[in-house]
Every structure is written in structure tokens, then in C-alpha cells.
Design an enzyme around this catalytic site. Structure first.
Site, PDB file in Angstrom:
ATOM      1  CB  ILE A 139      -0.958  -0.003   1.201  1.00 33.94           C
ATOM      2  CG1 ILE A 139      -1.960  -1.155   1.091  1.00 33.94           C
ATOM      3  CG2 ILE A 139      -1.715   1.324   1.307  1.00 33.94           C
ATOM      4  CD1 ILE A 139      -2.862  -1.316   2.303  1.00 33.94           C
TER       5      ILE A 139
ATOM      6  CE1 TYR B  40      -2.416  -6.970  10.200  1.00 33.03           C
ATOM      7  CE2 TYR B  40      -4.766  -7.076  10.668  1.00 33.03           C
ATOM      8  CZ  TYR B  40      -3.725  -6.752   9.820  1.00 33.03           C
ATOM      9  OH  TYR B  40      -3.984  -6.202   8.584  1.00 33.03           O
TER      10      TYR B  40
END
Length: 292
Positions: free
Chosen positions: A18, A169
Site C-alpha cells: 500500500i 494485529y
């Protein structure tokens, strides 16, 4: 140094994924993009393809202006020096995009949290994936406050609400959302915007081979129609900035798909990816109150 005519952008973690896509999408002949990463040669820090020089080459092919900076975002001093360099060379910073992240090699192999290596996962996803984002904002804020303008964006994830991959996460993503909510409150009076973005599943260098070879796990089938290119996030940020509407979206987390529809932005294939909101939930709405 006096303010330049160029838009000055800093994208952290732009060797691949990204970060790279965002840097490409934000580049242009009116923009100078600073990009960071550790990889100066292939296989230096990852088995995945991507280096600072390859990102530079692709931006230049599009006619963009780019300045690569090797930076280890595990090192607080290097982050401070990075922001000092941008200001010394340009005298301004208009957009900060925090993309830098480290994905543990075994993240995709599911295990309960008590069987995962604490040090490795915490350092990768909290120290780099959260602390480095905070410090970049910390060092950018005084300059944007002085200029009475600017945009800070942190790439987060629906894992802030839904269970995705692992406890650490999700913890890091939830913290990034909260960080941007609160940063935005403190910056609002200075006309500086801050928000988090939730990409969907992104066709990165890590995922694309599995897509091409039909090796995606069965549970990914339901997500195919919403998959995004790595440039989609940057296209959205670019549209928000150029429309001068950033303060409209400050202090919140946004699905990429939600902002894309608001801004009339499509992905590189000309389509708007479908939203995962019904499957993974929506960001929370932070209350307006500030208790100081």
C-alpha cells in the site's frame, strides 16, 4: 526556507504494498513525494519484490518528482531526522501518510495468541506498525500547526473491530484508529486534518501471486469483488486533498470504499470495489467531547 509551489508529501514504508501504491497515486508534476523504506536491493529485508529504487523509477516514469530516504522506522532518531530533512529541504509538509508496517512471516499461519512469539510480533506490528506512525505525526505536527494546514493519514484496518489474523494485529489497528481520533481533536483548531483509512483486501506483492495461481484460501472467495489495487488508498487521499475537504473527514476512520464513493473515485481498473462493511463492520464514531 520559504514555502515552495510544490505539494510536499511523505509516504512511509513505500518500497512495496500500500505504501508504494500510495506514493505512486499521490505523485505528479506538482508534487514532491518523499518515500521511505529499508530495502535498497532485492531480498535485503524481504523475500517479496520491492526496493526504494524501483518505486523511484516507477514514479519518475509517470513524470513525478520523488526523493527516497532510507529509514529504519524501528529507530526513533531516524524518524526525527527524516522529518527534519523534509523541512530543511522543502520548508513545508502538506501530507503525511503512515504506511510503514512489518508483517511477521508466520502471521498467515493461524495460532492462538499464547502460541505466537511475543517479541517478534509485538516489535513488528506495534513498534513499527503503531509507534512509528505516532512518532511521524509527533514530528510533523509542529510544522503543520505553524502553517495552519496539513493532512495526516494512517493506514489502519477493519481489524480494529473484526478479528483478523491475530490479537496483536487487531490491537495495533484499534490503537491506530484511536490515535488518529485524538490527534485530530488536538489539531482541529489549527486547520490540520487527521484520519485513518481502512483498505479492503489489497492485491499486494504478497497476495497477487496467490490470486493469479488460484491459491487463495476458500474463505477469501467472499471478498473477491471488493479487492483493491495498492494505489486505491492514494487515489482517495489525493482526491480529498485536492478538493480541500480534509477537515470534513478529520477525526474518524473511513473505509476506503466509503470515501471513494463520496469523492467519486474509482480504482485503477475503473471500478469502485464493493464494501466489506456488512461482513467486517464499520468504524466506531468517536464522541465530540474532550475531557482535558
Amino acid at each position: 526556507m520559504s514555502k515552495t509551489k510544490n505539494r510536499i508529501v511523505l509516504v512511509t514504508g513505500a518500497t512495496r504494498g500500500i505504501g508504494k501504491g500510495t506514493a505512486l497515486a499521490l505523485s505528479g508534476d506538482d508534487t514532491i513525494v518523499y518515500i521511505t523504506g529499508r530495502s535498497e536491493s532485492e531480498n535485503q529485508t524481504s523475500s517479496l519484490p520491492g526496493t526504494l529504487s524501483t518505486t523511484v523509477a516507477e514514479i519518475k516514469e509517470r513524470g513525478g518528482q520523488v526523493i527516497p530516504v532510507k529509514c529504519d522506522h524501528n529507530d526513533d532518531k531516524q524518524i526525527a531526522q527524516l522529518l527534519e530533512r523534509v523541512m530543511d529541504e522543502q520548508g513545508q509538509l502538506d501530507i503525511l501518510v503512515n504506511c510503514v508496517y512489518q508483517v511477521p512471516d508466520d502471521l498467515s499461519v493461524w495460532k492462538p495468541f499464547w502460541q505466537r512469539p511475543v517479541e517478534q510480533h509485538w516489535n513488528a506490528m506495534i513498534n513499527v506498525g503503531l509507534r512509528a506512525h505516532y512518532l511521524a505525526c509527533y514530528h510533523a505536527a509542529p510544522h503543520m500547526v505553524k502553517a495552519q494546514s496539513g493532512l495526516m493519514v494512517t493506514v489502519s484496518s477493519p481489524a480494529a473491530r473484526a478479528y483478523i489474523h491475530s490479537v496483536i494485529y487487531g490491537l495495533g489497528k484499534a490503537a491506530k484508529d484511536k490515535m488518529m481520533y485524538d490527534i485530530a481533536k488536538e489539531l482541529r483548531e489549527y486547520n490540520v486534518a487527521a484520519f485513518a483509512l481502512w483498505p479492503g483486501i489489497v492485491r499486494t506483492e504478497r497476495l497477487q501471486p496467490a490470486i493469479e495461481n488460484n491459491q487463495l484460501p476458500a474463505e477469501y472467495e467472499v471478498f473477491k469483488s471488493g479487492m483493491e489495487s495498492s494505489e486505491f488508498t492514494g487515489r482517495i487521499i489525493d482526491a480529498v486533498d485536492r478538493s480541500n475537504t480534509a477537515m470534513t473527514y478529520t477525526g474518524a476512520s473511513w473505509w476506503n470504499t466509503t470515501l471513494a464513493k463520496k469523492m467519486g473515485i474509482v480504482d485503477i481498473d475503473g471500478q469502485q470495489p464493493e464494501s466489506y462493511a456488512k461482513l467486517l463492520g464499520n468504524p466506531i464514531n468517536a464522541p465530540e467531547i474532550m475531557i482535558k
